[in-house]
Design a protein around this motif. Sequence first.
Motif, PDB file in Angstrom:
ATOM      1  N   LEU A   1      -4.943 -21.867 -46.390  1.00 29.50           N
ATOM      2  CA  LEU A   1      -3.715 -22.189 -47.125  1.00 29.50           C
ATOM      3  C   LEU A   1      -4.042 -22.731 -48.510  1.00 29.50           C
ATOM      4  N   LEU A   2      -3.175 -22.423 -49.455  1.00 23.40           N
ATOM      5  CA  LEU A   2      -3.286 -22.981 -50.805  1.00 23.40           C
ATOM      6  C   LEU A   2      -2.234 -24.069 -50.969  1.00 23.40           C
ATOM      7  N   ILE A   3      -2.628 -25.163 -51.629  1.00 21.67           N
ATOM      8  CA  ILE A   3      -1.713 -26.282 -51.896  1.00 21.67           C
ATOM      9  C   ILE A   3      -1.960 -26.754 -53.318  1.00 21.67           C
ATOM     10  N   HIS A   4      -1.080 -27.612 -53.850  1.00 23.55           N
ATOM     11  CA  HIS A   4      -1.197 -28.098 -55.238  1.00 23.55           C
ATOM     12  C   HIS A   4      -1.052 -26.905 -56.183  1.00 23.55           C
ATOM     13  N   ILE A   5       0.098 -26.233 -56.085  1.00 21.81           N
ATOM     14  CA  ILE A   5       0.331 -24.998 -56.832  1.00 21.81           C
ATOM     15  C   ILE A   5       1.079 -25.326 -58.123  1.00 21.81           C
ATOM     16  N   ASN A   6       0.500 -24.914 -59.244  1.00 19.98           N
ATOM     17  CA  ASN A   6       1.150 -25.224 -60.516  1.00 19.98           C
ATOM     18  C   ASN A   6       2.372 -24.340 -60.725  1.00 19.98           C
ATOM     19  N   ASN A   7       3.358 -24.877 -61.441  1.00 17.83           N
ATOM     20  CA  ASN A   7       4.617 -24.130 -61.604  1.00 17.83           C
ATOM     21  C   ASN A   7       4.450 -22.816 -62.370  1.00 17.83           C
ATOM     22  N   THR A   8       3.352 -22.651 -63.097  1.00 21.67           N
ATOM     23  CA  THR A   8       3.105 -21.388 -63.806  1.00 21.67           C
ATOM     24  C   THR A   8       2.481 -20.309 -62.924  1.00 21.67           C
ATOM     25  N   ASN A   9       2.049 -20.674 -61.715  1.00 19.74           N
ATOM     26  CA  ASN A   9       1.255 -19.750 -60.896  1.00 19.74           C
ATOM     27  C   ASN A   9       2.127 -18.606 -60.349  1.00 19.74           C
ATOM     28  N   PRO A  10       1.741 -17.347 -60.608  1.00 19.55           N
ATOM     29  CA  PRO A  10       2.577 -16.217 -60.153  1.00 19.55           C
ATOM     30  C   PRO A  10       2.716 -16.129 -58.637  1.00 19.55           C
ATOM     31  N   ILE A  11       1.838 -16.802 -57.870  1.00 20.50           N
ATOM     32  CA  ILE A  11       1.961 -16.716 -56.401  1.00 20.50           C
ATOM     33  C   ILE A  11       3.225 -17.406 -55.900  1.00 20.50           C
ATOM     34  N   LEU A  12       3.875 -18.222 -56.753  1.00 18.11           N
ATOM     35  CA  LEU A  12       5.138 -18.849 -56.340  1.00 18.11           C
ATOM     36  C   LEU A  12       6.257 -17.819 -56.217  1.00 18.11           C
ATOM     37  N   ASP A  13       6.132 -16.714 -56.967  1.00 21.22           N
ATOM     38  CA  ASP A  13       7.109 -15.619 -56.923  1.00 21.22           C
ATOM     39  C   ASP A  13       6.799 -14.771 -55.695  1.00 21.22           C
TER      40      ASP A  13
ATOM     41  N   ASP B   1       7.898 -12.146 -54.605  1.00 17.63           N
ATOM     42  CA  ASP B   1       7.883 -10.694 -54.815  1.00 17.63           C
ATOM     43  C   ASP B   1       6.742 -10.239 -55.729  1.00 17.63           C
ATOM     44  N   SER B   2       5.855 -11.143 -56.103  1.00 13.56           N
ATOM     45  CA  SER B   2       4.825 -10.791 -57.093  1.00 13.56           C
ATOM     46  C   SER B   2       3.648 -10.060 -56.466  1.00 13.56           C
ATOM     47  N   ALA B   3       2.917  -9.333 -57.315  1.00 15.09           N
ATOM     48  CA  ALA B   3       1.701  -8.635 -56.853  1.00 15.09           C
ATOM     49  C   ALA B   3       0.633  -9.632 -56.383  1.00 15.09           C
ATOM     50  N   PRO B   4       0.408 -10.743 -57.110  1.00 15.85           N
ATOM     51  CA  PRO B   4      -0.577 -11.715 -56.595  1.00 15.85           C
ATOM     52  C   PRO B   4      -0.205 -12.262 -55.218  1.00 15.85           C
ATOM     53  N   ARG B   5       1.095 -12.472 -54.977  1.00 16.64           N
ATOM     54  CA  ARG B   5       1.506 -12.968 -53.655  1.00 16.64           C
ATOM     55  C   ARG B   5       1.213 -11.929 -52.573  1.00 16.64           C
ATOM     56  N   ALA B   6       1.412 -10.656 -52.916  1.00 17.02           N
ATOM     57  CA  ALA B   6       1.104  -9.583 -51.954  1.00 17.02           C
ATOM     58  C   ALA B   6      -0.403  -9.523 -51.702  1.00 17.02           C
ATOM     59  N   GLU B   7      -1.175  -9.766 -52.751  1.00 22.37           N
ATOM     60  CA  GLU B   7      -2.636  -9.777 -52.596  1.00 22.37           C
ATOM     61  C   GLU B   7      -3.069 -10.893 -51.639  1.00 22.37           C
ATOM     62  N   LEU B   8      -2.433 -12.060 -51.765  1.00 27.41           N
ATOM     63  CA  LEU B   8      -2.739 -13.167 -50.842  1.00 27.41           C
ATOM     64  C   LEU B   8      -2.418 -12.765 -49.408  1.00 27.41           C
ATOM     65  N   ALA B   9      -1.255 -12.145 -49.233  1.00 31.02           N
ATOM     66  CA  ALA B   9      -0.848 -11.749 -47.874  1.00 31.02           C
ATOM     67  C   ALA B   9      -1.867 -10.796 -47.268  1.00 31.02           C
ATOM     68  N   ARG B  10      -2.337  -9.848 -48.075  1.00 29.16           N
ATOM     69  CA  ARG B  10      -3.350  -8.894 -47.579  1.00 29.16           C
ATOM     70  C   ARG B  10      -4.639  -9.607 -47.211  1.00 29.16           C
ATOM     71  N   ALA B  11      -4.943 -10.700 -47.932  1.00 31.99           N
ATOM     72  CA  ALA B  11      -6.182 -11.447 -47.679  1.00 31.99           C
ATOM     73  C   ALA B  11      -5.998 -12.489 -46.572  1.00 31.99           C
ATOM     74  N   GLY B  12      -4.771 -12.590 -46.042  1.00 31.73           N
ATOM     75  CA  GLY B  12      -4.521 -13.570 -44.975  1.00 31.73           C
ATOM     76  C   GLY B  12      -4.495 -15.003 -45.477  1.00 31.73           C
ATOM     77  N   VAL B  13      -4.117 -15.184 -46.717  1.00 34.47           N
ATOM     78  CA  VAL B  13      -4.065 -16.525 -47.308  1.00 34.47           C
ATOM     79  C   VAL B  13      -2.597 -16.933 -47.464  1.00 34.47           C
ATOM     80  N   GLU B  14      -2.253 -18.123 -46.949  1.00 28.23           N
ATOM     81  CA  GLU B  14      -0.878 -18.612 -46.995  1.00 28.23           C
ATOM     82  C   GLU B  14      -0.660 -19.555 -48.175  1.00 28.23           C
ATOM     83  N   VAL B  15       0.587 -19.637 -48.600  1.00 28.76           N
ATOM     84  CA  VAL B  15       0.954 -20.538 -49.686  1.00 28.76           C
ATOM     85  C   VAL B  15       1.763 -21.680 -49.070  1.00 28.76           C
ATOM     86  N   CYS B  16       1.263 -22.902 -49.196  1.00 26.20           N
ATOM     87  CA  CYS B  16       1.974 -24.040 -48.586  1.00 26.20           C
ATOM     88  C   CYS B  16       3.374 -24.190 -49.167  1.00 26.20           C
TER      89      CYS B  16
END
Length: 322
Positions: A285-297, A299-314
């Motif tokens: 899991l990732l925590i301490h996410i800055n408001n500029t980070n595209p993984i907060l979106d 629907d974003s491509a980086p968020r999809a990349e995390l999902a494929r890698a099995g990484v969760e966003v707190c």
Amino acid sequence: MRITVLGSAAGGGFPQWNCNCRNCAGLRAGTLKAKARTQSSIFIRPDAGAHSGADGVLFNASPDLLAQIRANAHLQPGRGLRDSAIAGVVLMDGQIDHVTGLFMLRERSRPAPERPGGRAPDPLPLWCTDAVAEDLTHGNPVLRVLTHYCGTTHHAISLDGAPFSVPGAEGIQFKALPLDSKAAPYSPHRDSGEPGDNIGITAIDTASGRRLFYAPGLGAVTPAVFDAMASADVVMVDGTFWTDDEMITTGVGPQRARAIGHLPQSGPGGMLEVLARLPATTRKLLIHINNTNPILDEDSAPRAELARAGVEVCEDGMQITL
Ligand code: MLT
Ligand code: MN
Ligand code: ZN
């Protein structure tokens, strides 16, 4: 043990009060699929008493602490006129977003029938390294100010990995690991780091042996850090920035992620490469996410990349039982 994510954002929270970056503006306008987040902090309590008001340990005291307590009823069990499930606080560093909430705990008191009013200040049990205690006594004298309220009882966290526990939070042991990151901007040694400016914590449920590794600020993954991550069942690590130049490309500031002690997720040597080397069974899991980070979106491509890698966003309010 039970872990509650009280807050999952980096300093400033999401949305940040003065920010109109794509994420912050999109969240306010309702045009971005994302969730608001408060500043990073977790609470760990024994599982046995999860529904009966078990006391636990607060990791970092964020400026949003009062809202986090309101949002998580188990932190205020209400067993007496004045009560809290916070048996003690452990600090990972001395950063503003991790210590300001200490002021919010200043009303701590205990029954004292012999005193007028029947109550006396109840010093807050506090675990931090000597480097952080020094910064909180001089650069940002939170601990000195608190002597005029409840006061604190400082327990020094040693950097040799000696296990410690927090009285009141039974059955959980903690071990600290010094990290390469950064002291707070106000610290006299911001640019000449001292061991203990930042730590990672392994929390161990002594009954099950299961482990969490928590490091919301992590600038570099040394072999010792990797070993701590690889021996944990759950890792919850620095999710501040997607790219090293994220503050620059989003136009919010001149600083690079690595220069302020945060390993970016993407790219060569980034956090995703590290997480990919962990055992397949490790929950990441990732925590301490800055408001500029595209993984907060969401629907974003980086968020999809995390999902494929099995990484969760707190997310705030998330619970994990180990
Ligand atoms: C950080 O994590 O780098 C700091 O929290 C930044 C800050 O306090 O503004
Ligand atoms: Mn921070
Ligand atoms: Zn923003």
